[in-house]
Design a protein around this motif. Structure first.
Motif, short mmCIF file in Angstrom:
data_model
loop_
_atom_site.label_atom_id
_atom_site.label_comp_id
_atom_site.label_asym_id
_atom_site.label_seq_id
_atom_site.Cartn_x
_atom_site.Cartn_y
_atom_site.Cartn_z
N ARG A 193 43.89 44.24 73.69
CA ARG A 193 43.92 43.80 75.09
C ARG A 193 44.78 44.74 75.94
N PRO A 194 46.03 45.05 75.55
CA PRO A 194 46.78 46.03 76.35
C PRO A 194 46.19 47.45 76.25
N THR A 205 35.65 49.58 74.64
CA THR A 205 36.85 48.78 74.36
C THR A 205 36.74 47.39 74.97
N GLN A 206 36.20 47.33 76.19
CA GLN A 206 35.97 46.03 76.83
C GLN A 206 35.02 45.17 76.01
N ARG A 207 33.96 45.79 75.50
CA ARG A 207 32.99 45.05 74.69
C ARG A 207 33.62 44.57 73.39
N LEU A 208 34.46 45.39 72.77
CA LEU A 208 35.13 45.00 71.54
C LEU A 208 36.06 43.81 71.79
N LEU A 224 40.68 70.78 75.27
CA LEU A 224 41.67 69.73 75.13
C LEU A 224 41.20 68.43 75.75
N HIS A 225 40.54 68.52 76.90
CA HIS A 225 40.02 67.31 77.54
C HIS A 225 38.93 66.68 76.68
N ASP A 226 38.09 67.51 76.10
CA ASP A 226 37.05 67.03 75.20
C ASP A 226 37.68 66.40 73.95
N PHE A 227 38.78 66.98 73.49
CA PHE A 227 39.49 66.43 72.32
C PHE A 227 39.98 65.01 72.61
N LEU A 228 40.54 64.79 73.82
CA LEU A 228 41.03 63.45 74.16
C LEU A 228 39.91 62.43 74.16
N VAL A 229 38.74 62.84 74.67
CA VAL A 229 37.59 61.93 74.68
C VAL A 229 37.16 61.62 73.25
N HIS A 230 37.09 62.66 72.40
CA HIS A 230 36.72 62.45 71.00
C HIS A 230 37.71 61.53 70.29
N LEU A 231 38.99 61.68 70.60
CA LEU A 231 40.01 60.87 69.95
C LEU A 231 39.84 59.38 70.30
N VAL A 232 39.64 59.07 71.57
CA VAL A 232 39.42 57.68 71.98
C VAL A 232 38.14 57.15 71.34
N GLU A 233 37.11 57.99 71.27
CA GLU A 233 35.85 57.57 70.68
C GLU A 233 36.00 57.23 69.20
N GLN A 234 36.72 58.07 68.46
CA GLN A 234 36.92 57.82 67.03
C GLN A 234 37.75 56.56 66.79
N LEU A 235 38.77 56.35 67.61
CA LEU A 235 39.57 55.14 67.46
C LEU A 235 38.72 53.89 67.70
N ASN A 236 37.89 53.93 68.73
CA ASN A 236 37.01 52.79 69.01
C ASN A 236 36.00 52.57 67.89
#
Length: 315
Positions: free
Chosen positions: A190-191, A222-225, A131-143
């Protein structure tokens, strides 16, 4: 249950899909993905012992990215670009994530290609392992989806910078469109950066060091984007100023030449006006060559004016 899109059990490795039927019940170590605007979801979540305020937070219509720590988990509200057919990518869609008692619930209203990518990876047994790995993958795919859209906008900005100023009206319209797209992305990214920053800080307490480093990398992405968006907003503004300057210079040049032409023809118009008076006493009325002489005089005056303006460096 029509509101349940997908469910996966991460208590085993690789994760196993949970059959979508009326017997599905929330249990630890699982991920449940919901269509939040279908009747019945509120009752199902209530039966899963999720507090009423959390249910309302997941199902409310309008949200902004934020992170909220809970006693038994957290709430993470994110936004992703809209890559559905006929939609504008910059009209970012809301993805609500509830981590509660070792169970992950995600809620959508529109189709998310980022989530669909993770589901496809899981079906091929190549997706996240926990589940923790899933959360990381989800943020990665959104970015990653956001980055693809920003790269397309950047190509458009660079193409405009490489063009001349022959069609300023069309360029102004294109710049307005790009500016509007960037502002819409900036409104939520930004938020979202602030939410991910809090999420990353809190994750250090309950994820291993490797996953925490991945989250830090995604926070930095996200900061770079966001910095890329700010830079392109500056580029669009500078390009708009250059176009306005080019339009002003063109108008000034046209006004200048009109002034020169008016200056040349002013004395000629005065003479033709005077000699056009149809009253007695006008010189040359009885002379058959008077008109020809008058035309040569006008031509001579025009030549003298032209030479005088050149000597005074009017152009």
């Amino acid at each position: 249950m029509k509101f349940l899109i997908d469910a996966w059990d991460f208590s085993q490795n690789p994760a196993k899909a949970i059959t979508n039927d009326d017997q599905v019940q929330a249990r630890p170590g699982c991920w449940y993905h919901f269509q939040r605007d279908i009747d019945g979801i509120h009752e199902w979540l209530k039966a899963a012992d999720i507090p009423e305020p959390l249910i309302d937070a997941m199902l409310e219509e309008d949200t902004r990215p934020r992170f909220q720590r809970l006693k038994d988990g957290f709430v993470l509200l994110l936004r992703g670009v809209n890559l559905n057919d006929g939609a504008q990518p910059e009209d970012m869609m809301s993805l609500r994530i509830l981590y509660y008692k070792d169970t992950v619930y995600t809620f959508r209203k529109h189709h998310f290609k980022a989530v669909a990518q993770i589901r496809d990876d899981l079906s091929r047994q190549q997706g996240p392992e926990s589940l923790h790995d899933f959360l990381v993958h989800l943020v990665e795919q959104l970015n990653q989806k956001i980055e693809d859209v920003i790269d397309d906008i950047e190509i458009g900005v660079e193409r405009l910078e490489a063009e001349g100023f022959d069609n300023t009206a069309a360029q102004q319209q294109t710049l307005t469109t790009l500016h509007r797209r960037l502002l819409r992305l900036n409104r939520f990214i930004r938020p979202q950066l602030a939410a991910l920053d809090k999420f990353t800080s809190e994750s250090e307490k309950w994820v291993d060091s490797e996953l925490h480093q991945w989250l830090l990398n995604e926070r930095d992405t996200t900061q770079r984007l966001l910095e890329q968006i700010d830079l392109m907003l500056e580029q669009v503004w500078m390009q708009r100023e250059q176009i306005q300057q080019a339009v002003a210079e063109k108008m000034n040049r046209n006004t200048y030449w009109l002034s020169v032409i008016a200056g040349v023809f002013l004395p000629l118009s005065f003479l033709t006006g005077v000699f056009g008076i149809n009253i007695g006493g006008m010189p040359g009325v009885e002379n058959a060559s008077a008109f020809e002489i008058f035309c040569w005089v006008l031509l001579g005056i025009a030549v003298v004016e032209f030479l005088l303006l050149r000597r005074l460096r009017f152009w």
